[in-house]
Design a protein around this motif. Sequence first.
Motif, mmCIF file in Angstrom:
data_model
loop_
_atom_site.group_PDB
_atom_site.id
_atom_site.type_symbol
_atom_site.label_atom_id
_atom_site.label_comp_id
_atom_site.label_asym_id
_atom_site.label_seq_id
_atom_site.Cartn_x
_atom_site.Cartn_y
_atom_site.Cartn_z
ATOM 1 N N SER A 38 0.753 -1.184 0.131
ATOM 2 C CA SER A 38 -0.068 -0.074 -0.038
ATOM 3 C C SER A 38 0.844 1.210 0.114
ATOM 4 O O SER A 38 1.825 1.198 0.584
ATOM 5 C CB SER A 38 -0.818 0.192 1.353
ATOM 6 O OG SER A 38 -1.474 1.228 1.414
ATOM 7 N N SER A 39 0.233 2.213 -0.771
ATOM 8 C CA SER A 39 1.011 3.664 -0.682
ATOM 9 C C SER A 39 1.004 4.235 0.808
ATOM 10 O O SER A 39 1.564 5.016 1.085
ATOM 11 C CB SER A 39 0.605 4.463 -1.818
ATOM 12 O OG SER A 39 -1.238 4.620 -1.692
ATOM 13 N N GLU A 40 -0.055 3.881 1.559
ATOM 14 C CA GLU A 40 -0.344 4.221 2.983
ATOM 15 C C GLU A 40 0.290 3.314 4.071
ATOM 16 O O GLU A 40 -0.178 3.002 4.877
ATOM 17 C CB GLU A 40 -1.702 4.476 3.274
ATOM 18 C CG GLU A 40 -2.631 5.395 2.308
ATOM 19 C CD GLU A 40 -1.949 6.749 2.344
ATOM 20 O OE1 GLU A 40 -1.467 7.026 3.346
ATOM 21 O OE2 GLU A 40 -2.037 7.645 1.506
ATOM 22 N N HIS A 41 1.602 2.566 3.745
ATOM 23 C CA HIS A 41 2.236 1.732 4.595
ATOM 24 C C HIS A 41 2.363 2.199 5.840
ATOM 25 O O HIS A 41 2.030 1.543 6.797
ATOM 26 C CB HIS A 41 3.388 0.899 3.923
ATOM 27 C CG HIS A 41 4.428 2.030 3.595
ATOM 28 N ND1 HIS A 41 5.370 2.198 4.148
ATOM 29 C CD2 HIS A 41 4.424 2.914 2.259
ATOM 30 C CE1 HIS A 41 6.266 3.140 3.868
ATOM 31 N NE2 HIS A 41 5.688 3.701 2.692
ATOM 32 N N THR A 50 6.091 -2.245 -13.231
ATOM 33 C CA THR A 50 6.363 -0.730 -12.891
ATOM 34 C C THR A 50 8.067 -0.302 -12.991
ATOM 35 O O THR A 50 8.198 0.398 -13.372
ATOM 36 C CB THR A 50 5.680 0.244 -11.839
ATOM 37 O OG1 THR A 50 6.054 -0.637 -10.712
ATOM 38 C CG2 THR A 50 4.145 -0.146 -12.169
ATOM 39 N N LYS A 95 9.316 -0.032 -10.285
ATOM 40 C CA LYS A 95 9.571 0.717 -9.072
ATOM 41 C C LYS A 95 9.538 -0.124 -7.679
ATOM 42 O O LYS A 95 8.571 -0.941 -7.467
ATOM 43 C CB LYS A 95 8.139 1.687 -8.943
ATOM 44 C CG LYS A 95 8.163 2.806 -10.231
ATOM 45 C CD LYS A 95 7.002 3.790 -10.127
ATOM 46 C CE LYS A 95 6.959 4.709 -11.085
ATOM 47 N NZ LYS A 95 5.889 5.581 -10.697
ATOM 48 N N ARG A 124 8.796 -0.107 -3.846
ATOM 49 C CA ARG A 124 7.658 0.195 -2.864
ATOM 50 C C ARG A 124 7.897 -0.898 -1.728
ATOM 51 O O ARG A 124 7.982 -2.154 -1.732
ATOM 52 C CB ARG A 124 6.357 0.092 -3.499
ATOM 53 C CG ARG A 124 5.865 -1.121 -3.740
ATOM 54 C CD ARG A 124 4.581 -1.107 -4.986
ATOM 55 N NE ARG A 124 3.512 -0.466 -4.380
ATOM 56 C CZ ARG A 124 2.426 -0.415 -4.823
ATOM 57 N NH1 ARG A 124 2.451 -0.709 -6.243
ATOM 58 N NH2 ARG A 124 1.611 0.506 -4.419
ATOM 59 N N ASP A 184 -6.659 2.384 3.334
ATOM 60 C CA ASP A 184 -6.334 2.298 1.847
ATOM 61 C C ASP A 184 -7.288 1.218 1.317
ATOM 62 O O ASP A 184 -6.559 0.055 1.221
ATOM 63 C CB ASP A 184 -4.581 2.276 1.481
ATOM 64 C CG ASP A 184 -4.569 2.216 0.069
ATOM 65 O OD1 ASP A 184 -5.507 2.502 -0.532
ATOM 66 O OD2 ASP A 184 -3.377 1.831 -0.427
ATOM 67 N N ALA A 235 -5.358 -1.198 -1.366
ATOM 68 C CA ALA A 235 -4.128 -2.051 -0.710
ATOM 69 C C ALA A 235 -4.278 -3.266 -1.445
ATOM 70 O O ALA A 235 -5.387 -3.735 -1.329
ATOM 71 C CB ALA A 235 -4.010 -1.813 0.609
#
Length: 299
Positions: free
Chosen positions: A217-220, A245, A247, A249, A272, A275
């Motif tokens: 999740s970007s909200e880790h 991607t 990338k 994360r 999130d 997620a």
Amino acid sequence: MAIDFEAISKRNLARDGALVIVGTLLFAVGLNCFMEPNGLAPGGISGVAIIIRAAVIAQGGPDIPVGIQTLVMNALLMVLAWRAGGPRYVAKSLAGIVFCSVFIDLTAPFLPVLGNGDLLLCALWGGVVSGTGLGLVFRAGSNTGGTDIICQIIARHSMFPVGTWVIITDFMIAAASAPVFSVENALYACIATYFMGKVCDMVIDGPSRERVAWIISSEHEAIAQAVLEDLDRGCTEVTAKGKYTGKERPMLFCILSRSDIAPLKDIVAEVDPDAIVVITEAHEAFGEGFRKLESGASL
């Protein structure tokens, strides 16, 4: 602090010996109380022996005890086992094979026949009791020989794993009992074989009490903080890289109890909803917050 490995080894040997004795005794109880007297041949060498004994008696031949048959057949299979697994494998197998064969014939005259002809009851309880016994034997690092040896050799020359061949072989043996007993008995023998395998796996792996959660999740940071504070559980951040991607994360790794799963889902859904959450079973977890890891602890 010096570790007395010799003392640990002796304790482990005594524990494993006790497990083999109790396990083979339970296997014999399940076989003699529920399955063999009611015409159920639950796969394996013991199933073959049950079929042979019944077929020979039906033709007016002598009564050949199941235990003696399993001992003789396993002795022949040990030649294959020596080639397949070497002397170490044979040595670990001998205790289980001998005790199992002895207990089958030793306890047969004294154990009551249970189930009153109810084949479903006999299949279920026979599978549970014998499966528990087999699980204890396997947990001790031993085995009862039998068709597993043949399946290991076949698997080396086929595309299917050993487990698949064990299932195929056991169900073939159960099916082969139909001409000797009946089609109905053979079907119930398949049920006994299934339950024996499932219970055996449960005894070996232990009850699945913990769960492992992987969260991307970007909200880790917010999710990790909620896990630490609200669930009072540890949380480890692992760097992952998406192949699409390219990338990197963060990915969260958490070990939780079953009761923590629903609150975790609520936390992630609130922080999130997009997620990625993967939850798997963990058969055992040791360390802070869980059971203490002790040398020689097998159960």
